[in-house]
Design an enzyme around this catalytic site. Structure first.
Site, PDB file in Angstrom:
ATOM      1  N   ARG A  90       0.850  -1.210   0.091  1.00  0.00           N
ATOM      2  CA  ARG A  90      -0.018  -0.094  -0.028  1.00  0.00           C
ATOM      3  C   ARG A  90       0.805   1.175  -0.031  1.00  0.00           C
ATOM      4  O   ARG A  90       0.344   2.313  -0.195  1.00  0.00           O
ATOM      5  CB  ARG A  90      -1.103   0.004   1.148  1.00  0.00           C
ATOM      6  N   LYS A 103      -6.657   8.973 -19.147  1.00  0.00           N
ATOM      7  CA  LYS A 103      -7.031   9.831 -20.656  1.00  0.00           C
ATOM      8  C   LYS A 103      -5.695   9.515 -21.441  1.00  0.00           C
ATOM      9  O   LYS A 103      -5.393   8.472 -21.936  1.00  0.00           O
ATOM     10  CB  LYS A 103      -7.296  11.332 -20.469  1.00  0.00           C
ATOM     11  N   TYR A 148     -13.311  20.288 -14.469  1.00  0.00           N
ATOM     12  CA  TYR A 148     -13.602  18.760 -14.386  1.00  0.00           C
ATOM     13  C   TYR A 148     -14.815  18.462 -13.478  1.00  0.00           C
ATOM     14  O   TYR A 148     -14.642  18.828 -12.128  1.00  0.00           O
ATOM     15  CB  TYR A 148     -12.641  17.875 -14.185  1.00  0.00           C
ATOM     16  N   ASP A 158      -4.519  20.958 -13.252  1.00  0.00           N
ATOM     17  CA  ASP A 158      -4.975  19.520 -13.961  1.00  0.00           C
ATOM     18  C   ASP A 158      -4.700  19.926 -15.070  1.00  0.00           C
ATOM     19  O   ASP A 158      -5.236  20.501 -16.212  1.00  0.00           O
ATOM     20  CB  ASP A 158      -6.546  19.421 -13.670  1.00  0.00           C
TER      21      ASP A 158
HETATM   22  C1  LIG Z   1     -11.186  12.090 -16.173  1.00  0.00           C
HETATM   23  C2  LIG Z   1     -10.704  13.533 -15.765  1.00  0.00           C
HETATM   24  C3  LIG Z   1     -10.298  13.627 -14.229  1.00  0.00           C
HETATM   25  C4  LIG Z   1     -10.726  12.582 -13.563  1.00  0.00           C
HETATM   26  O1  LIG Z   1      -9.972  11.277 -13.585  1.00  0.00           O
HETATM   27  P1  LIG Z   1     -10.359   9.801 -13.468  1.00  0.00           P
HETATM   28  O2  LIG Z   1      -9.125   8.873 -13.919  1.00  0.00           O
HETATM   29  O3  LIG Z   1     -11.662   9.298 -14.396  1.00  0.00           O
HETATM   30  O4  LIG Z   1     -10.570   9.646 -11.933  1.00  0.00           O
HETATM   31  C5  LIG Z   1      -9.794  14.612 -13.764  1.00  0.00           C
HETATM   32  N1  LIG Z   1      -9.582  15.639 -14.603  1.00  0.00           N
HETATM   33  C6  LIG Z   1      -9.961  15.967 -15.689  1.00  0.00           C
HETATM   34  C7  LIG Z   1      -9.649  16.893 -16.664  1.00  0.00           C
HETATM   35  C8  LIG Z   1     -10.365  14.681 -16.437  1.00  0.00           C
HETATM   36  O5  LIG Z   1     -10.696  14.871 -17.694  1.00  0.00           O
END
Ligand SMILES: *Cc1c(COP(=O)(O)O)cnc(C)c1O
Length: 394
Positions: free
Chosen positions: A51, A215, A102, A190
């Site tokens: 962990r 992504k 987001y 982000d």
């Molecule tokens: C999808 C996304 C997230 C969240 O990520 P997960 O892997 O789905 O938890 C955060 N920020 C942006 C800009 C996203 O497109």
């Protein structure tokens, strides 16, 4: 180590994605890191328990850290990385966040704010002066959090996305970061939409970068993973502590898959970006399309800024189909090659009408978000074209 290594130029990101995170070269050693399926490790070494650390995580962290120019900590999802950053703030935290951040980030903020653990204010990140004055007013108001000065988030946090999701607004990362720092706020970016190949926010002054590695980084719509990256030792300690204590850690197999995806990141970003550029032009000229938002187009208000702070314009295109929400839904229903679904950054082109989601009612109802993939651009265009309304419905 090669003693001449220091004199060689630092490899380019396109080389780093291929070569980093591999076992040290030696005869008979595998070229790929193993998937280390072990919850425990023999006593006496640095690794203790699964962990807290795993060699397959470390391989992925080495690559993501190098691309962003900091130390990376991988999480079970992007939202786990976001939660780890926000849970590191002193209580009550103060967060200034894009109104079109987001959806999951906004839901997380609303949830913790509802339980009194932080307060937040939404802003239009494309308006630099408005963001900074919101930071000044909101974070200077009485009832500052208990954290000591200099502690992460003690003066509030400016949360940024650029390009934003799904309106693709461009935030001036350098000016916003400098301005927020002057006001005593820390800055989180982000960077999911741009990827570290197109934009490196730590180099522009940000304190932390978060990613949904689900992504573009992993890139194949087959894994959920996240990462946070920083140069600050205090923030790094927060991140690893949160990961160990919250315990929702990534599986080694998922980390390996994400690393496997990262190997082709440069090729995918280049191809998807070129496809997006072409499609944005053609969509803008189509009578069935009301408007196109793409930072690569000169009519985008953030076009010049994006040209300065990014190394490309990305693979996300948002556009409004003629005929409102119904027109957009009919367009989506007619698509044959392009997948209709939520997510982005995969090899396949994906489309959805964002306004269908709860919490996205502020968006133009006919707005379709297109995550452009790496298919042959003529095939994508052929499908979009056959699905678009020929003339705007009355
Ligand atoms: C999808 C996304 C997230 C969240 O990520 P997960 O892997 O789905 O938890 C955060 N920020 C942006 C800009 C996203 O497109």
């Amino acid at each position: 180590m090669d003693p001449t290594a220091g004199s060689r130029p630092r490899p380019a990101p396109a080389t780093d994605v291929v070569h980093l995170g591999r076992p040290p070269a030696a005869p008979g050693v595998p070229v790929n890191p193993p998937v280390v399926l072990s919850s425990t490790f023999h006593q006496g070494g640095e690794l203790i328990y699964g962990r807290d650390g795993n060699p397959t995580w470390s391989a992925l962290e080495e690559v993501i850290g190098a691309l962003e120019g900091g130390t990376a900590v991988v999480f079970a999802s992007g939202l786990a990385a976001i939660a780890a950053v926000l849970e590191s703030l002193p209580i009550p935290g103060r967060v200034v966040v894009p109104g079109d951040a987001y959806n999951g980030t906004r839901r997380f903020l609303a949830d913790v704010a509802g339980r009194g653990r932080l307060r937040y204010r939404t802003v239009d990140v494309a308006d630099t002066e408005a963001v900074l004055s919101a930071c000044a007013e909101f974070c200077e108001a009485p009832g500052r959090p208990s954290g000591a000065a200099g502690e992460f988030g003690a003066g509030g946090v400016l949360w940024l996305e650029s390009p934003t999701n799904p309106l693709l607004a461009i935030a001036d990362l350098r000016r916003l970061t400098a301005g927020a720092h002057d006001l005593g706020l820390d800055v989180v970016v982000d960077n999911t939409f741009a990827s570290p190949l197109l934009q490196q926010p730590l180099g522009l002054g940000a304190d932390v970068v978060v990613h949904s590695a689900t992504k573009l980084l992993a890139g194949h719509s087959d894994v959920i993973m996240g990462a946070a990256v920083t140069r600050r030792a205090d923030i790094l300690a927060h991140l690893t502590t949160r990961r160990s204590l919250h315990g929702g850690v990534a599986g080694p197999w998922e980390a390996w898959l994400a690393l496997r995806g990262v190997r082709t990141l440069a090729l995918r970003v280049e191809r998807a970006g070129a496809n997006a550029f072409t499609l944005a032009e053609r969509l803008a000229a189509h009578p069935g399309v009301v408007s196109v938002r793409y930072p690569g187009r000169p009519d985008h208000p953030g076009h010049e800024l994006a040209g300065r702070q990014m190394k490309g314009y990305g693979s996300m295109v948002s556009f409004e189909v003629a005929g409102g929400a119904e027109g957009a839904d009919a367009f989506l229903a007619r698509l044959e090659l392009v997948t209709v679904g939520t997510s982005l950054g995969g090899v396949e082109t994906l489309a959805e009408r964002r306004g269908r989601w709860a919490g996205e009612q502020g968006l133009p109802p006919a707005l379709v978000r297109l995550s452009v993939g790496i298919e042959d651009v003529e095939d994508i265009w052929q499908d979009l074209q056959q699905a678009l309304p020929v003339t705007p419905p009355q």
